[in-house]
Design a protein around this motif. Structure first.
Motif, PDB file in Angstrom:
ATOM      1  N   MET A   1       0.842  -1.196   0.000  1.00  0.00           N
ATOM      2  CA  MET A   1       0.000   0.000   0.000  1.00  0.00           C
ATOM      3  C   MET A   1       0.875   1.242   0.000  1.00  0.00           C
ATOM      4  O   MET A   1       1.876   1.301   0.706  1.00  0.00           O
ATOM      5  CB  MET A   1      -0.919  -0.022   1.238  1.00  0.00           C
ATOM      6  N   SER A   2       0.491   2.230  -0.826  1.00  0.00           N
ATOM      7  CA  SER A   2       1.312   3.432  -0.952  1.00  0.00           C
ATOM      8  C   SER A   2       1.249   4.285   0.314  1.00  0.00           C
ATOM      9  O   SER A   2       0.380   4.120   1.164  1.00  0.00           O
ATOM     10  CB  SER A   2       0.869   4.245  -2.167  1.00  0.00           C
ATOM     11  N   GLU A   3       2.170   5.213   0.372  1.00  0.00           N
ATOM     12  CA  GLU A   3       2.326   6.062   1.554  1.00  0.00           C
ATOM     13  C   GLU A   3       1.195   7.080   1.676  1.00  0.00           C
ATOM     14  O   GLU A   3       0.714   7.629   0.692  1.00  0.00           O
ATOM     15  CB  GLU A   3       3.670   6.786   1.424  1.00  0.00           C
ATOM     16  N   ALA A   4       0.760   7.341   2.916  1.00  0.00           N
ATOM     17  CA  ALA A   4      -0.277   8.343   3.156  1.00  0.00           C
ATOM     18  C   ALA A   4       0.259   9.732   2.834  1.00  0.00           C
ATOM     19  O   ALA A   4       1.387  10.075   3.188  1.00  0.00           O
ATOM     20  CB  ALA A   4      -0.742   8.279   4.600  1.00  0.00           C
ATOM     21  N   ILE A   5      -0.559  10.544   2.147  1.00  0.00           N
ATOM     22  CA  ILE A   5      -0.167  11.920   1.854  1.00  0.00           C
ATOM     23  C   ILE A   5      -1.031  12.915   2.625  1.00  0.00           C
ATOM     24  O   ILE A   5      -0.573  13.993   2.997  1.00  0.00           O
ATOM     25  CB  ILE A   5      -0.226  12.194   0.331  1.00  0.00           C
ATOM     26  N   LEU A   6      -2.296  12.544   2.891  1.00  0.00           N
ATOM     27  CA  LEU A   6      -3.204  13.413   3.637  1.00  0.00           C
ATOM     28  C   LEU A   6      -3.927  12.580   4.685  1.00  0.00           C
ATOM     29  O   LEU A   6      -4.581  11.585   4.354  1.00  0.00           O
ATOM     30  CB  LEU A   6      -4.223  14.068   2.691  1.00  0.00           C
ATOM     31  N   GLU A   7      -3.793  12.989   5.937  1.00  0.00           N
ATOM     32  CA  GLU A   7      -4.428  12.261   7.039  1.00  0.00           C
ATOM     33  C   GLU A   7      -5.326  13.220   7.824  1.00  0.00           C
ATOM     34  O   GLU A   7      -4.852  14.200   8.399  1.00  0.00           O
ATOM     35  CB  GLU A   7      -3.375  11.654   7.960  1.00  0.00           C
ATOM     36  N   ILE A   8      -6.608  12.918   7.822  1.00  0.00           N
ATOM     37  CA  ILE A   8      -7.610  13.721   8.533  1.00  0.00           C
ATOM     38  C   ILE A   8      -8.076  12.909   9.734  1.00  0.00           C
ATOM     39  O   ILE A   8      -8.510  11.762   9.588  1.00  0.00           O
ATOM     40  CB  ILE A   8      -8.795  14.038   7.602  1.00  0.00           C
ATOM     41  N   THR A   9      -7.995  13.505  10.911  1.00  0.00           N
ATOM     42  CA  THR A   9      -8.325  12.775  12.136  1.00  0.00           C
ATOM     43  C   THR A   9      -9.342  13.554  12.965  1.00  0.00           C
ATOM     44  O   THR A   9      -9.099  14.705  13.336  1.00  0.00           O
ATOM     45  CB  THR A   9      -7.063  12.535  12.992  1.00  0.00           C
ATOM     46  N   LYS A  10     -10.494  12.932  13.201  1.00  0.00           N
ATOM     47  CA  LYS A  10     -11.548  13.489  14.070  1.00  0.00           C
ATOM     48  C   LYS A  10     -11.869  14.940  13.710  1.00  0.00           C
ATOM     49  O   LYS A  10     -12.069  15.786  14.585  1.00  0.00           O
ATOM     50  CB  LYS A  10     -11.142  13.395  15.543  1.00  0.00           C
ATOM     51  N   THR A  27      -8.006   9.066   5.233  1.00  0.00           N
ATOM     52  CA  THR A  27      -6.617   9.074   4.766  1.00  0.00           C
ATOM     53  C   THR A  27      -6.588   8.914   3.253  1.00  0.00           C
ATOM     54  O   THR A  27      -7.258   8.032   2.698  1.00  0.00           O
ATOM     55  CB  THR A  27      -5.817   7.922   5.413  1.00  0.00           C
ATOM     56  N   LEU A  28      -5.845   9.773   2.591  1.00  0.00           N
ATOM     57  CA  LEU A  28      -5.597   9.638   1.160  1.00  0.00           C
ATOM     58  C   LEU A  28      -4.150   9.227   0.962  1.00  0.00           C
ATOM     59  O   LEU A  28      -3.248   9.783   1.596  1.00  0.00           O
ATOM     60  CB  LEU A  28      -5.843  10.961   0.430  1.00  0.00           C
ATOM     61  N   ARG A  29      -3.933   8.282   0.068  1.00  0.00           N
ATOM     62  CA  ARG A  29      -2.585   7.791  -0.206  1.00  0.00           C
ATOM     63  C   ARG A  29      -2.086   8.310  -1.548  1.00  0.00           C
ATOM     64  O   ARG A  29      -2.871   8.684  -2.407  1.00  0.00           O
ATOM     65  CB  ARG A  29      -2.552   6.264  -0.150  1.00  0.00           C
ATOM     66  N   LYS A  30      -0.789   8.370  -1.692  1.00  0.00           N
ATOM     67  CA  LYS A  30      -0.184   8.942  -2.895  1.00  0.00           C
ATOM     68  C   LYS A  30      -0.687   8.217  -4.139  1.00  0.00           C
ATOM     69  O   LYS A  30      -0.666   6.994  -4.219  1.00  0.00           O
ATOM     70  CB  LYS A  30       1.343   8.863  -2.807  1.00  0.00           C
ATOM     71  N   GLY A  31      -1.157   9.010  -5.105  1.00  0.00           N
ATOM     72  CA  GLY A  31      -1.613   8.464  -6.372  1.00  0.00           C
ATOM     73  C   GLY A  31      -3.003   7.891  -6.365  1.00  0.00           C
ATOM     74  O   GLY A  31      -3.480   7.401  -7.387  1.00  0.00           O
ATOM     75  N   GLU A  32      -3.708   7.985  -5.247  1.00  0.00           N
ATOM     76  CA  GLU A  32      -5.039   7.393  -5.121  1.00  0.00           C
ATOM     77  C   GLU A  32      -6.099   8.319  -5.710  1.00  0.00           C
ATOM     78  O   GLU A  32      -5.982   9.541  -5.649  1.00  0.00           O
ATOM     79  CB  GLU A  32      -5.321   7.140  -3.635  1.00  0.00           C
ATOM     80  N   VAL A 186      -5.044  12.787 -15.329  1.00  0.00           N
ATOM     81  CA  VAL A 186      -4.377  13.473 -14.218  1.00  0.00           C
ATOM     82  C   VAL A 186      -3.943  12.462 -13.166  1.00  0.00           C
ATOM     83  O   VAL A 186      -2.817  12.526 -12.640  1.00  0.00           O
ATOM     84  CB  VAL A 186      -5.310  14.533 -13.596  1.00  0.00           C
ATOM     85  N   ALA A 187      -4.810  11.506 -12.862  1.00  0.00           N
ATOM     86  CA  ALA A 187      -4.476  10.472 -11.878  1.00  0.00           C
ATOM     87  C   ALA A 187      -3.312   9.614 -12.358  1.00  0.00           C
ATOM     88  O   ALA A 187      -2.424   9.258 -11.575  1.00  0.00           O
ATOM     89  CB  ALA A 187      -5.695   9.603 -11.590  1.00  0.00           C
ATOM     90  N   ARG A 188      -3.296   9.290 -13.657  1.00  0.00           N
ATOM     91  CA  ARG A 188      -2.204   8.468 -14.204  1.00  0.00           C
ATOM     92  C   ARG A 188      -0.857   9.164 -14.062  1.00  0.00           C
ATOM     93  O   ARG A 188       0.192   8.515 -13.973  1.00  0.00           O
ATOM     94  CB  ARG A 188      -2.470   8.144 -15.677  1.00  0.00           C
ATOM     95  N   GLN A 189      -0.877  10.494 -14.038  1.00  0.00           N
ATOM     96  CA  GLN A 189       0.364  11.246 -13.896  1.00  0.00           C
ATOM     97  C   GLN A 189       0.846  11.316 -12.447  1.00  0.00           C
ATOM     98  O   GLN A 189       1.889  11.915 -12.170  1.00  0.00           O
ATOM     99  CB  GLN A 189       0.175  12.653 -14.468  1.00  0.00           C
ATOM    100  N   GLY A 190       0.090  10.704 -11.533  1.00  0.00           N
ATOM    101  CA  GLY A 190       0.556  10.570 -10.153  1.00  0.00           C
ATOM    102  C   GLY A 190      -0.073  11.504  -9.140  1.00  0.00           C
ATOM    103  O   GLY A 190       0.283  11.462  -7.954  1.00  0.00           O
ATOM    104  N   THR A 191      -1.012  12.355  -9.574  1.00  0.00           N
ATOM    105  CA  THR A 191      -1.668  13.273  -8.639  1.00  0.00           C
ATOM    106  C   THR A 191      -2.718  12.531  -7.835  1.00  0.00           C
ATOM    107  O   THR A 191      -3.506  11.763  -8.385  1.00  0.00           O
ATOM    108  CB  THR A 191      -2.337  14.435  -9.405  1.00  0.00           C
ATOM    109  N   THR A 192      -2.733  12.749  -6.533  1.00  0.00           N
ATOM    110  CA  THR A 192      -3.778  12.196  -5.678  1.00  0.00           C
ATOM    111  C   THR A 192      -5.034  13.044  -5.867  1.00  0.00           C
ATOM    112  O   THR A 192      -4.977  14.268  -5.822  1.00  0.00           O
ATOM    113  CB  THR A 192      -3.353  12.230  -4.202  1.00  0.00           C
TER     114      THR A 192
END
Length: 252
Positions: A1-10, A27-32, A186-192
């Motif tokens: 699983m790819s690395e988390a780039i954005l983590e929203i908590t409570k 949580t959003l992960r890189k490239g997701e 846009v997603a294929r180019q790696g943007t989350t």
């Protein structure tokens, strides 16, 4: 699983006595490419506004690329690599299309000079397919082309996370297909990407994962197939008849 780039908590936001967003974890992960759905008033746009600094949260935490950015300002979000489109496109009407897009590059700091920003803007207009309209006033564009200009402006900010709010609203079926192709590219180019959309055809066609808000609360998260079979989502949003149609789309 790819690395988390954005983590929203409570994450929560109250407007007076009204809870617009309530203790959301996401949580959003890189490239997701993640879809965000829910009824009108569920808190979808408010959640994006909290992440991008339009509103300060009442409570909770936002971490971007390992940095706590809770309560950041919109310009700080842009310069960190977060861009978003708006449900109602409001361009600078007296500026031409090229300079509307160049403004995004300058605001985010992705380009340091007007000349460089205009060069970058033109490339993004080519990408979304409206470069022949670069010299036209933004106010003269059709709705579909305004949406494409808005996407180009967001891409000119060189985001690592892009939040799309109802980019297909008001478009016809052919225009929607074109917009879906752009989002996939846009997603294929790696943007989350986090996309808010009411059209389930779009969500099922582009999303790797879908999350569902209802009354400000996150009630479900899963693959498109899991979401259209989730009883809570069917009751809160889809309805039995539409859920059956959505299952056919998801399985097809």
């Amino acid at each position: 699983m790819s690395e988390a780039i954005l983590e929203i908590t409570k994450l929560s936001k109250n407007f007076g006595g009204v809870s617009a967003v309530s203790a959301v974890d996401l949580t959003l992960r890189k490239g997701e490419l993640v879809g965000l759905i829910g009824p009108n008033g569920a808190g979808k746009t408010t959640l994006v506004n909290l992440v991008t600094g339009v509103f300060p949260p009442s409570s909770g935490r936002i971490v971007f690329n390992g940095e706590d950015v809770t309560g950041q300002k919109p310009y700080q979000a842009a310069r960190r690599g977060m861009a978003r489109t708006f449900q109602i496109v409001q361009p600078f009407p007296d500026m031409n299309v090229l300079d509307n897009v160049a403004a995004g590059a300058l605001f985010s700091g992705s380009e340091r000079s007007l000349a460089a920003a205009r060069d970058a803007a033109y490339e993004h207009l080519k990408f979304v397919g409206i470069d022949p309209l670069a010299s036209q006033q933004a106010s003269s564009l059709t709705l579909a082309n305004r949406k494409r200009m808005e996407l180009a402006k967001s891409l000119a900010m060189k985001p690592t996370v892009l939040m799309l709010d109802e980019v297909n609203a008001g478009l016809n079926s052919g225009e929607i297909e074109g917009a879906m192709d752009l989002i996939r590219e846009v997603a294929r180019q790696g943007t989350t990407i986090l996309i808010i959309e009411h059209l389930m055809k779009v969500m099922l066609g582009v999303s790797e994962r879908i999350v569902v808000l209802h009354h400000g609360e996150l009630i479900a998260s899963g693959t498109p197939s899991e979401i259209v079979n989730d009883d809570r989502v069917i009751e809160a949003y889809l309805g039995q008849k539409f859920a059956a149609q959505a299952r056919e789309l998801a399985d097809g």
